[in-house]
Design a protein around this motif. Structure first.
Motif, mmCIF file in Angstrom:
data_model
loop_
_atom_site.group_PDB
_atom_site.id
_atom_site.type_symbol
_atom_site.label_atom_id
_atom_site.label_comp_id
_atom_site.label_asym_id
_atom_site.label_seq_id
_atom_site.Cartn_x
_atom_site.Cartn_y
_atom_site.Cartn_z
ATOM 1 N N SER A 100 0.751 -1.019 0.175
ATOM 2 C CA SER A 100 -0.867 -0.107 0.302
ATOM 3 C C SER A 100 0.700 1.111 -0.163
ATOM 4 O O SER A 100 0.194 1.969 -0.762
ATOM 5 C CB SER A 100 -1.262 0.125 1.331
ATOM 6 O OG SER A 100 -2.011 -1.759 1.278
ATOM 7 N N GLU A 101 1.891 1.257 1.227
ATOM 8 C CA GLU A 101 2.819 2.653 0.841
ATOM 9 C C GLU A 101 3.423 2.617 -0.102
ATOM 10 O O GLU A 101 3.463 4.008 -0.818
ATOM 11 C CB GLU A 101 3.766 2.226 1.898
ATOM 12 C CG GLU A 101 5.030 3.202 1.764
ATOM 13 C CD GLU A 101 6.211 3.309 3.282
ATOM 14 O OE1 GLU A 101 6.845 4.041 3.152
ATOM 15 O OE2 GLU A 101 5.750 1.687 3.521
ATOM 16 N N LEU A 102 3.995 1.992 -1.063
ATOM 17 C CA LEU A 102 4.237 2.011 -2.699
ATOM 18 C C LEU A 102 3.696 2.242 -3.976
ATOM 19 O O LEU A 102 4.196 2.817 -4.638
ATOM 20 C CB LEU A 102 5.294 0.662 -2.462
ATOM 21 C CG LEU A 102 5.721 0.414 -4.206
ATOM 22 C CD1 LEU A 102 6.829 1.681 -4.154
ATOM 23 C CD2 LEU A 102 6.302 -1.319 -4.482
ATOM 24 N N VAL A 103 2.069 1.922 -3.237
ATOM 25 C CA VAL A 103 1.980 2.192 -4.408
ATOM 26 C C VAL A 103 1.105 3.422 -3.945
ATOM 27 O O VAL A 103 0.491 4.767 -5.263
ATOM 28 C CB VAL A 103 -0.128 0.990 -3.999
ATOM 29 C CG1 VAL A 103 -1.343 2.161 -5.021
ATOM 30 C CG2 VAL A 103 0.645 -0.267 -4.792
ATOM 31 N N ASN A 104 0.923 4.202 -3.195
ATOM 32 C CA ASN A 104 0.679 5.223 -3.068
ATOM 33 C C ASN A 104 1.770 6.501 -3.316
ATOM 34 O O ASN A 104 1.540 7.258 -3.826
ATOM 35 C CB ASN A 104 0.618 5.816 -0.580
ATOM 36 C CG ASN A 104 -0.775 5.222 -0.504
ATOM 37 O OD1 ASN A 104 -1.781 4.831 -0.965
ATOM 38 N ND2 ASN A 104 -0.513 4.993 0.997
ATOM 39 N N LEU A 105 2.790 5.379 -2.649
ATOM 40 C CA LEU A 105 4.056 6.644 -3.721
ATOM 41 C C LEU A 105 4.098 6.086 -5.131
ATOM 42 O O LEU A 105 4.209 7.663 -6.080
ATOM 43 C CB LEU A 105 5.394 5.881 -3.535
ATOM 44 C CG LEU A 105 5.685 6.092 -2.045
ATOM 45 C CD1 LEU A 105 6.683 4.898 -1.838
ATOM 46 C CD2 LEU A 105 6.300 7.488 -1.711
ATOM 47 N N LEU A 106 4.327 5.800 -5.825
ATOM 48 C CA LEU A 106 3.502 5.771 -7.154
ATOM 49 C C LEU A 106 1.766 6.744 -7.580
ATOM 50 O O LEU A 106 2.382 6.861 -8.482
ATOM 51 C CB LEU A 106 3.383 4.161 -7.710
ATOM 52 C CG LEU A 106 4.393 3.321 -6.903
ATOM 53 C CD1 LEU A 106 4.299 1.697 -8.194
ATOM 54 C CD2 LEU A 106 6.100 3.674 -8.492
ATOM 55 N N ASN A 107 0.931 6.550 -7.082
ATOM 56 C CA ASN A 107 -0.058 7.476 -7.736
ATOM 57 C C ASN A 107 0.492 8.461 -7.354
ATOM 58 O O ASN A 107 -0.082 10.075 -7.905
ATOM 59 C CB ASN A 107 -1.094 7.205 -6.554
ATOM 60 C CG ASN A 107 -1.697 5.497 -6.988
ATOM 61 O OD1 ASN A 107 -0.794 5.452 -8.051
ATOM 62 N ND2 ASN A 107 -2.195 5.074 -6.107
ATOM 63 N N GLY A 108 0.997 9.176 -6.298
ATOM 64 C CA GLY A 108 1.172 10.429 -5.850
ATOM 65 C C GLY A 108 1.726 11.333 -6.372
ATOM 66 O O GLY A 108 2.384 12.540 -7.133
#
Length: 264
Positions: free
Chosen positions: A65-73
């Motif tokens: 989830s943390e990596l997804v948030n970084l990629l989306n951000g």
């Protein structure tokens, strides 16, 4: 592998460029860089030409989830430059509390001088005694409830001192009006307490309602301020009315004056 995986998809141009890159670098790590830092480096297992794929690894739900948030951000729109950095230590908090204690003493001294100059040593002194009793009751109530006297709490305590004296001012001014109208000391004192009581209750009721709203919806320092203020409202009404009335009644019974000292 029953482990979380991250899916991604490119548009047309991105799919072509990504397909060419993965085809030329099979078996090599593919670094994902955000703001100059590598946030992930998965290995390219095969050419990804369809524009979509997955990132697998030893992910947990939280790390995926943390990596997804970084990629989306994505990247920050502007670089972050540190202009100033400070370290806040416990000594700063201690200095702030000492400053609050000094402010409380100054406020108390100012109230004492005002009451003595306005109503004389007898009536002003009695209001100061009631004020001291009010402070003791506040500290006792906070100790019983396990509350900590923080800097916002000290601010609430200072505000309570002014509010406690405000009740005495209302009572004394009513006594003065009644005495100047020719009523006896007993009648003037009785009218002062009875007729000022409605105003005192009304003013303090609105204050305690505001404090309860702050305590219910606030957090942290706001709740500390509201809690101290709520205790102070209750104790100030008690001391300003009951303690002052008992002391003045004792003086009246002992001296039996023909005229109140505060009458002009």
């Amino acid at each position: 592998s029953n482990r979380p995986a991250i899916g991604f998809r490119f548009d047309g141009q991105g799919a072509r460029r990504f397909g060419d890159t993965t085809a030329a670098n099979i078996g090599k790590p593919f670094a994902i860089i955000l703001d100059g830092k590598v946030i992930s480096a998965p290995t390219i297992n095969s050419a990804i030409t369809g524009g979509s794929g997955i990132i697998e690894g030893s992910f947990t739900i939280a790390s995926a989830s943390e990596l997804v948030n970084l990629l989306n951000g994505g990247s920050l729109p502007a670089p972050l430059t540190v202009e100033e950095r400070r370290s806040v230590t416990a000594s700063l908090g201690a200095d702030a509390v000492r400053a609050g204690q000094l402010a409380t003493l100054i406020a108390f001294a100012g109230v004492l001088v005002f009451m003595v100059l306005s109503y004389g040593f007898l009536f002003g002194g009695i209001s100061v005694v009631a004020l001291l009793m009010n402070g003791i009751l506040i500290i006792a109530a906070m100790s019983m409830t396990g509350a900590t006297l923080t800097l916002p709490g000290i601010a609430g305590l200072i505000l309570t001192l002014a509010m406690a004296v405000d009740a005495n001012v209302l009572i004394y001014e009513r006594m003065r009006d009644e005495a100047n109208a020719g009523r006896s000391p007993i009648a003037a004192m009785d009218a002062g307490f009875n007729r000022a009581m409605v105003t005192i209750v009304d003013a303090n009721l609105t204050t305690i309602l505001a404090a309860l709203i702050m305590f219910w919806f606030g957090a942290g320092p706001v709740r500390g301020f509201a809690w101290t203020l709520s205790i102070g409202v209750v104790t100030s009404v008690f001391t300003a009315v009951l303690v002052t009335q008992v002391l003045l009644a004792f003086w009246l019974r002992l001296r039996r004056p023909k005229k109140l000292p505060i009458a002009s």
